[in-house]
Scaffold this motif. Structure first.
Motif, PDB file in Angstrom:
ATOM      1  N   GLY A 191       6.692  -2.080   2.523  1.00 44.51           N
ATOM      2  CA  GLY A 191       7.467  -2.233   1.295  1.00 44.51           C
ATOM      3  C   GLY A 191       6.630  -2.294   0.033  1.00 44.51           C
ATOM      4  O   GLY A 191       7.114  -2.704  -1.019  1.00 44.51           O
ATOM      5  N   LYS A 192       5.362  -1.876   0.117  1.00 42.37           N
ATOM      6  CA  LYS A 192       4.490  -1.898  -1.061  1.00 42.37           C
ATOM      7  C   LYS A 192       4.834  -0.743  -2.001  1.00 42.37           C
ATOM      8  O   LYS A 192       5.228   0.326  -1.559  1.00 42.37           O
ATOM      9  CB  LYS A 192       3.021  -1.826  -0.638  1.00 42.37           C
ATOM     10  N   ASP A 193       4.667  -1.001  -3.316  1.00 43.00           N
ATOM     11  CA  ASP A 193       4.902   0.003  -4.362  1.00 43.00           C
ATOM     12  C   ASP A 193       3.592   0.763  -4.560  1.00 43.00           C
ATOM     13  O   ASP A 193       2.602   0.190  -5.005  1.00 43.00           O
ATOM     14  CB  ASP A 193       5.330  -0.718  -5.644  1.00 43.00           C
ATOM     15  N   LEU A 194       3.570   2.069  -4.205  1.00 41.51           N
ATOM     16  CA  LEU A 194       2.324   2.825  -4.187  1.00 41.51           C
ATOM     17  C   LEU A 194       2.297   3.979  -5.191  1.00 41.51           C
ATOM     18  O   LEU A 194       3.315   4.611  -5.457  1.00 41.51           O
ATOM     19  CB  LEU A 194       2.085   3.415  -2.786  1.00 41.51           C
ATOM     20  N   SER A 195       1.093   4.247  -5.725  1.00 41.75           N
ATOM     21  CA  SER A 195       0.816   5.441  -6.523  1.00 41.75           C
ATOM     22  C   SER A 195      -0.124   6.321  -5.709  1.00 41.75           C
ATOM     23  O   SER A 195      -1.117   5.836  -5.168  1.00 41.75           O
ATOM     24  CB  SER A 195       0.132   5.079  -7.842  1.00 41.75           C
ATOM     25  N   ILE A 196       0.189   7.617  -5.635  1.00 39.46           N
ATOM     26  CA  ILE A 196      -0.594   8.571  -4.856  1.00 39.46           C
ATOM     27  C   ILE A 196      -1.321   9.501  -5.833  1.00 39.46           C
ATOM     28  O   ILE A 196      -0.717  10.044  -6.751  1.00 39.46           O
ATOM     29  CB  ILE A 196       0.309   9.424  -3.935  1.00 39.46           C
ATOM     30  N   THR A 197      -2.636   9.701  -5.612  1.00 39.88           N
ATOM     31  CA  THR A 197      -3.416  10.644  -6.416  1.00 39.88           C
ATOM     32  C   THR A 197      -3.471  11.969  -5.664  1.00 39.88           C
ATOM     33  O   THR A 197      -3.926  12.018  -4.526  1.00 39.88           O
ATOM     34  CB  THR A 197      -4.836  10.120  -6.663  1.00 39.88           C
ATOM     35  N   VAL A 198      -2.987  13.049  -6.312  1.00 38.97           N
ATOM     36  CA  VAL A 198      -2.945  14.371  -5.701  1.00 38.97           C
ATOM     37  C   VAL A 198      -3.962  15.271  -6.404  1.00 38.97           C
ATOM     38  O   VAL A 198      -3.979  15.371  -7.630  1.00 38.97           O
ATOM     39  CB  VAL A 198      -1.526  14.981  -5.802  1.00 38.97           C
ATOM     40  N   LEU A 199      -4.824  15.902  -5.605  1.00 39.80           N
ATOM     41  CA  LEU A 199      -5.835  16.829  -6.105  1.00 39.80           C
ATOM     42  C   LEU A 199      -5.302  18.250  -5.945  1.00 39.80           C
ATOM     43  O   LEU A 199      -4.785  18.594  -4.885  1.00 39.80           O
ATOM     44  CB  LEU A 199      -7.121  16.654  -5.293  1.00 39.80           C
TER      45      LEU A 199
END
Length: 155
Positions: free
Chosen positions: A132-140
């Motif tokens: 249930g964590k709020d995540l930000s994903i870095t996309v290359l």
């Protein structure tokens, strides 16, 4: 009498090119270069002077930024090499569905064509998302390929 012909014109995508040329001698370690058609990060570089009338050669070792494979190239220092346009964009993770990340840009545009990475990073993203964590994903993004490279928890 004029004949009618059906013409089909291929259209090019407007905007930036996938690569740009740069002289070999201007490339640096930790920079990017295209080796054997793959976008690579330069991990080792050396210049060797050749004989009396020869040109200096640049020996490069690069790691594919998407697959992690090692590539080597030897090129005259005066020749041009392609450098990929590499961009990093951060997205908000909304859901994981069928092996794909459902992401949203900061402008609120949905993006759901990025696969969950097949490595430890992918497992960690799925585990933290399931908690249930709020995540930000870095996309290359480079040369038409995209891949999730990192993530962080939002506070």
């Amino acid at each position: 009498m004029a004949e009618e012909h059906d013409h089909t014109f291929e259209s090019a995508v407007s905007g930036a090119s996938m690569t740009y040329p740069i002289q070999c001698s201007a490339l640096r370690k930790n920079g990017y270069v295209v080796i054997k058609g793959r976008p690579c990060k330069i991990v080792d570089m050396s210049t060797s002077k050749t004989g009396k009338h020869g040109h200096a050669k640049v020996n490069m070792v690069g790691i594919d930024i998407f697959t992690g494979r090692k590539y080597e190239d030897l090129s005259p220092s005066t020749h041009n090499m392609d450098v990929p346009n590499v961009t990093r964009v951060e997205y908000q993770l909304c859901n994981i569905d069928g092996g794909y990340l459902n992401l949203i840009t900061s402008e609120g545009v949905a993006k759901d064509d990025i696969k969950v990475p097949d490595n430890d990073l992918g497992k960690k993203i799925e585990a933290d998302f399931d908690e249930g964590k709020d995540l930000s994903i870095t996309v290359l993004t480079a040369m038409g390929e995209e891949m999730a490279m990192a993530y962080k928890e939002n506070n």
